[in-house]
Design a protein around this motif. Structure first.
Motif, PDB file in Angstrom:
ATOM      1  N   VAL A   1      -8.770  -0.396   2.924  1.00 38.30           N
ATOM      2  CA  VAL A   1      -9.906   0.518   2.767  1.00 38.30           C
ATOM      3  C   VAL A   1     -10.548   0.804   4.126  1.00 38.30           C
ATOM      4  CG1 VAL A   1     -12.128   0.894   1.651  1.00 38.30           C
ATOM      5  CG2 VAL A   1     -10.294  -0.256   0.408  1.00 38.30           C
ATOM      6  N   GLU A   2     -11.183  -0.204   4.720  1.00 43.54           N
ATOM      7  CA  GLU A   2     -11.923   0.033   5.958  1.00 43.54           C
ATOM      8  C   GLU A   2     -11.010   0.445   7.115  1.00 43.54           C
ATOM      9  OE1 GLU A   2     -14.993  -0.937   3.550  1.00 43.54           O
ATOM     10  OE2 GLU A   2     -13.195  -2.170   3.739  1.00 43.54           O
TER      11      GLU A   2
ATOM     12  N   GLY B   1     -21.676   5.653   6.594  1.00 43.53           N
ATOM     13  CA  GLY B   1     -20.402   4.996   6.276  1.00 43.53           C
ATOM     14  C   GLY B   1     -20.110   3.789   7.137  1.00 43.53           C
TER      15      GLY B   1
ATOM     16  N   GLU C   1      -2.367   7.888   6.267  1.00 50.06           N
ATOM     17  CA  GLU C   1      -2.124   8.648   5.042  1.00 50.06           C
ATOM     18  C   GLU C   1      -1.118   7.964   4.119  1.00 50.06           C
ATOM     19  OE1 GLU C   1      -1.016  12.622   6.005  1.00 50.06           O
ATOM     20  OE2 GLU C   1      -2.680  12.915   7.398  1.00 50.06           O
TER      21      GLU C   1
ATOM     22  N   ASN D   1      -7.227   6.859   9.777  1.00 53.32           N
ATOM     23  CA  ASN D   1      -6.668   8.081   9.193  1.00 53.32           C
ATOM     24  C   ASN D   1      -5.203   7.864   8.782  1.00 53.32           C
ATOM     25  OD1 ASN D   1      -6.715  10.718   8.266  1.00 53.32           O
ATOM     26  ND2 ASN D   1      -6.182  11.601  10.258  1.00 53.32           N
TER      27      ASN D   1
ATOM     28  N   PHE E   1      -7.602   1.325   7.231  1.00 51.27           N
ATOM     29  CA  PHE E   1      -6.748   2.496   7.023  1.00 51.27           C
ATOM     30  C   PHE E   1      -7.562   3.787   6.988  1.00 51.27           C
ATOM     31  CE2 PHE E   1      -2.804   0.384   4.885  1.00 51.27           C
ATOM     32  CZ  PHE E   1      -2.581  -0.321   6.064  1.00 51.27           C
ATOM     33  N   LYS E   2      -8.772   3.723   6.430  1.00 48.76           N
ATOM     34  CA  LYS E   2      -9.617   4.923   6.385  1.00 48.76           C
ATOM     35  C   LYS E   2      -9.995   5.359   7.793  1.00 48.76           C
ATOM     36  CE  LYS E   2     -13.950   4.393   5.562  1.00 48.76           C
ATOM     37  NZ  LYS E   2     -15.239   4.075   4.925  1.00 48.76           N
ATOM     38  N   ASN E   3     -10.442   4.426   8.615  1.00 43.72           N
ATOM     39  CA  ASN E   3     -10.862   4.787   9.974  1.00 43.72           C
ATOM     40  C   ASN E   3      -9.678   5.135  10.873  1.00 43.72           C
ATOM     41  OD1 ASN E   3     -13.933   4.366  10.319  1.00 43.72           O
ATOM     42  ND2 ASN E   3     -13.299   2.578   9.136  1.00 43.72           N
TER      43      ASN E   3
ATOM     44  N   TYR F   1       0.853  -1.195   0.000  1.00 42.17           N
ATOM     45  CA  TYR F   1       0.000   0.000   0.000  1.00 42.17           C
ATOM     46  C   TYR F   1       0.887   1.243   0.000  1.00 42.17           C
ATOM     47  CZ  TYR F   1      -3.631   3.274   1.446  1.00 42.17           C
ATOM     48  OH  TYR F   1      -4.499   4.331   1.506  1.00 42.17           O
TER      49      TYR F   1
ATOM     50  N   ASP G   1       2.672   9.688  10.606  1.00 44.32           N
ATOM     51  CA  ASP G   1       1.670   8.643  10.792  1.00 44.32           C
ATOM     52  C   ASP G   1       2.029   7.772  11.982  1.00 44.32           C
ATOM     53  OD1 ASP G   1      -0.577   8.570   9.112  1.00 44.32           O
ATOM     54  OD2 ASP G   1       0.631   7.998   7.398  1.00 44.32           O
TER      55      ASP G   1
ATOM     56  N   ASP H   1     -19.139   0.032   6.023  1.00 47.60           N
ATOM     57  CA  ASP H   1     -17.867  -0.571   6.429  1.00 47.60           C
ATOM     58  C   ASP H   1     -18.082  -1.930   7.080  1.00 47.60           C
ATOM     59  OD1 ASP H   1     -16.580   1.644   5.474  1.00 47.60           O
ATOM     60  OD2 ASP H   1     -16.253   2.568   7.431  1.00 47.60           O
TER      61      ASP H   1
END
Length: 625
Positions: free
Chosen positions: A600-601, A526, A609, A607, A603-605, A314, A321, A530
């Motif tokens: 997706v799920e 969302g 980057e 945050n 890493f998005k939640n 990824y 981070d 998820d």
């Protein structure tokens, strides 16, 4: 864990520059920033081009080793016996040989292809002398070659054009005509090669001999000079690194001084500064600020580090981070096991991984170790759900299973809220991972901007967790005491303050309320999407089990009428082919879908980057066989 870095700035005179570069290169700690954006040099470009040639040559040698076998051994030349100049010169000479041989190989293959095409065109006609054909044409007879399907050949062509059938191949007639003009017949006109068949066959043998000689030469170079080429590639890599550093300073004070900037691990600061003090080099060490593009080095434990290649597929985390590897590693392993969902397939993965662990070189052993963990988790998940090579253990009347059959997590044993237990468990696992991601997002905000900026995320986690327990436990038959219910309501109420009024301490509370309303809408829509994504863990495991069961049924039903002495072989073939296909499909989905849930799920939640650049210290690399 992301290694803490320090920014270090150097100021050296032109006189000190070469000695300084040599010194920090030997330290092998400093990651040098390129200050001259887009700058290049002839030496740098030449070294890059040469490195690429070495890389391509080694690929060609690898292909030769994998494709061709020669019953000969070659004595390897040791790179240690050559100095730098001779090593690079010898490597370049051998690379030129490889390039020449590969070019010749491609040319010979093209000639072989053309020759085989000519042979195929002449085979239906056999051996004949083209001189006699030309002699007939000199006497006024045009010789024409034709082919047509059997049913289309007409007998009157024999009388009209002296058509003579030469051969019949694959329901197709090949014939020749003799007439003053080209016959007007409904057949395919053929233009035959100019030389006899035997000439092309002899030419093909010669070309194949040439190709074999080329392959022997490639294998000879690989056996004798591979280490030399690889060692030279490392040396050229050092030259590239040195050239890049020479392009990484800014001239100041009318070109009297050179300014350089780099990064060092905080734990190595004392070692670097001691060297600089000893050599009277002016330097300044600073903490990185938020705007700095800091190189990243991640260090994890023995277990988490196995999953670092998945993270790097990824992106590396940026310096600001959090390193999420230790947090998604156990989930990824669990997701893989649930998607495979069969203890028998897990045994295969485990056995193959153990075998590879004992066979692979040291640098590749972590991949085999990862396979061991994934195989073990698949065995655990398959055992808990009662699936073994597509056999549903809950439906078998085997005596040794009787004491444990009721414990399998399977819809045949029990349901949760009227649904398959694995479907509900998949959603619960998804909720846990999503909440963990929110906690990490809060920790990141607190780390970068202060603890107040994490309140919004932590409030969401508290509210969602409290609501889940408040309404979920009674749905499972757990009666909550009244005071516990009030505690959960109080936690939800307090969390609402953080969600609507403290989501961004830098803004006015009224503006925060509008942001909180918008975040609530996004969370309501969302979060459901998820969590539903995690149902794929149940669906993929179920699909693999059903396909395995189908192949088992096919193997039994399709061979049922055969006596056992004949039945076992086709039955085994069906099982091997069927389960082989199913295993391959399950392996693909068991990597792809856990990565999708992670990237997706989660890493998005969280945050996350990404976008980090790797920490690459300026050092002298040596070739290790």
């Amino acid at each position: 864990m992301i290694t803490q870095m320090k920014k270090i700035t150097f100021l050296v005179t032109n006189k000190e520059y070469d000695q300084f570069i040599d010194g920090i290169r030997k330290l092998g700690v400093v990651h040098v920033d390129q200050l001259q954006s887009g700058a290049t040099s002839e030496e740098f470009e030449a070294s890059k081009a040469l490195s690429e040639r070495f890389k391509n040559a080694l690929k060609e040698l690898d292909y030769a080793v994998d494709s061709y076998k020669v019953d000969r051994t070659f004595t390897a030349i040791s790179p240690a016996s050559l100095n730098h100049a001779k090593l690079c010169a010898e490597a370049q000479s051998q690379v030129e040989q490889v390039e020449s041989l590969v070019s010749r190989e491609q040319d010979v293959k093209r000639q072989i292809e053309a020759t085989e095409k000519n042979i195929k065109a002449l085979e239906p006609w056999g051996e004949f002398d083209f001189a006699q054909v030309r002699e007939l044409e000199q006497h006024g007879y045009k010789v024409s070659f034709f082919a047509c399907p059997n049913k289309m050949f007409q007998a009157d062509w024999v009388d009209q054009y002296f058509a003579t059938v030469i051969s019949e191949v694959e329901k197709k007639i090949y014939f020749v005509t003799f007439s003053p003009e080209h016959p007007d017949i409904t057949a395919e006109t053929l233009e035959l090669p100019a030389k006899p068949l035997s000439s092309y066959e002899e030419e093909l043998e010669q070309l194949k001999t040439q190709l074999d000689d080329i392959h022997v030469n490639l294998l000879s170079i690989n056996g004798m000079y591979r280490d030399v080429i690889q060692a030279a590639q490392v040396e050229v890599g050092n030259d590239i690194s040195l050239s890049r550093v020479h392009l990484s300073y800014e001239a100041v004070a009318d070109n009297a001084l050179r300014l350089m900037q780099g990064w060092i691990p905080a734990e190595r600061e004392e070692e670097v500064t001691a060297y600089l003090d000893q050599n009277h080099i002016f330097y300044e060490v600073e903490q990185p600020v938020l705007e700095d593009d800091v190189p990243v080095e991640i260090k994890n434990g023995k277990f988490s580090s196995l999953f670092e290649p998945i993270l790097k597929m990824y992106s590396l985390p940026n310096y600001h981070d959090l390193d999420v590897t230790p947090f998604f590693a156990p989930f990824f392993m669990l997701f893989f096991g649930l998607c495979m969902g069969d203890a028998g397939y897990g045994l295969i993965i485990l056995a193959v991984s153990i075998l590879l662990f004992n066979k692979l070189p040291q640098e590749q052993k972590p991949y085999a170790k990862l396979g061991i963990f994934l195989g073990a988790m698949t065995i655990i998940c398959g055992t808990l759900t009662g699936s073994f090579f597509g056999i549903d253990l809950t439906q078998q009347e085997w005596a040794f299973l009787a004491p444990v059959k009721k414990y399998f997590i399977n819809e045949h044993n029990f349901t949760l809220f009227g649904y398959s237990p694995m479907m509900v468990i998949s959603v619960i696992i998804g909720l846990i991972q999503v909440l963990l991601g929110m906690v990490l997002a809060g920790m990141k905000a607190a780390k970068l901007y202060g603890w107040k900026f994490g309140i919004g995320k932590f409030s969401w986690v508290t509210a969602l967790l409290s609501a889940t327990l408040l309404f979920g436990l009674p749905a499972c038959g757990v009666e909550l005491p009244t005071f516990v219910t009030y505690i959960f309501y109080a936690l939800i109420g307090v969390s609402a303050i953080g969600i609507f009024f403290l989501n961004n301490p830098a803004k006015n509370p009224l503006l925060n309320f509008g942001t909180g309303v918008w975040d609530t809408y996004g969370m309501a829509t969302g979060l459901l999407g998820d969590l539903l994504s995690y149902i794929r863990l149940f669906a993929l495991g179920l699909t693999g089990g059903v396909l395995g069961s189908v192949f088992n049924s096919l193997a039994i039903d399709m061979t049922d009428s055969l006596p056992w002495t004949l039945r076992w072989l086709p039955m085994l073939i069906i099982l091997l082919l069927g389960h082989g296909i199913n295993f391959a499909l399950c392996m693909i989905s068991s990597f792809v879908h856990p990565m999708r849930l992670t990237f997706v799920e989660f890493f998005k939640n969280a945050n996350f980057e990404g976008g980090g650049k790797a920490y690459e210290p300026f050092e002298v690399k040596t070739y290790k066989k």
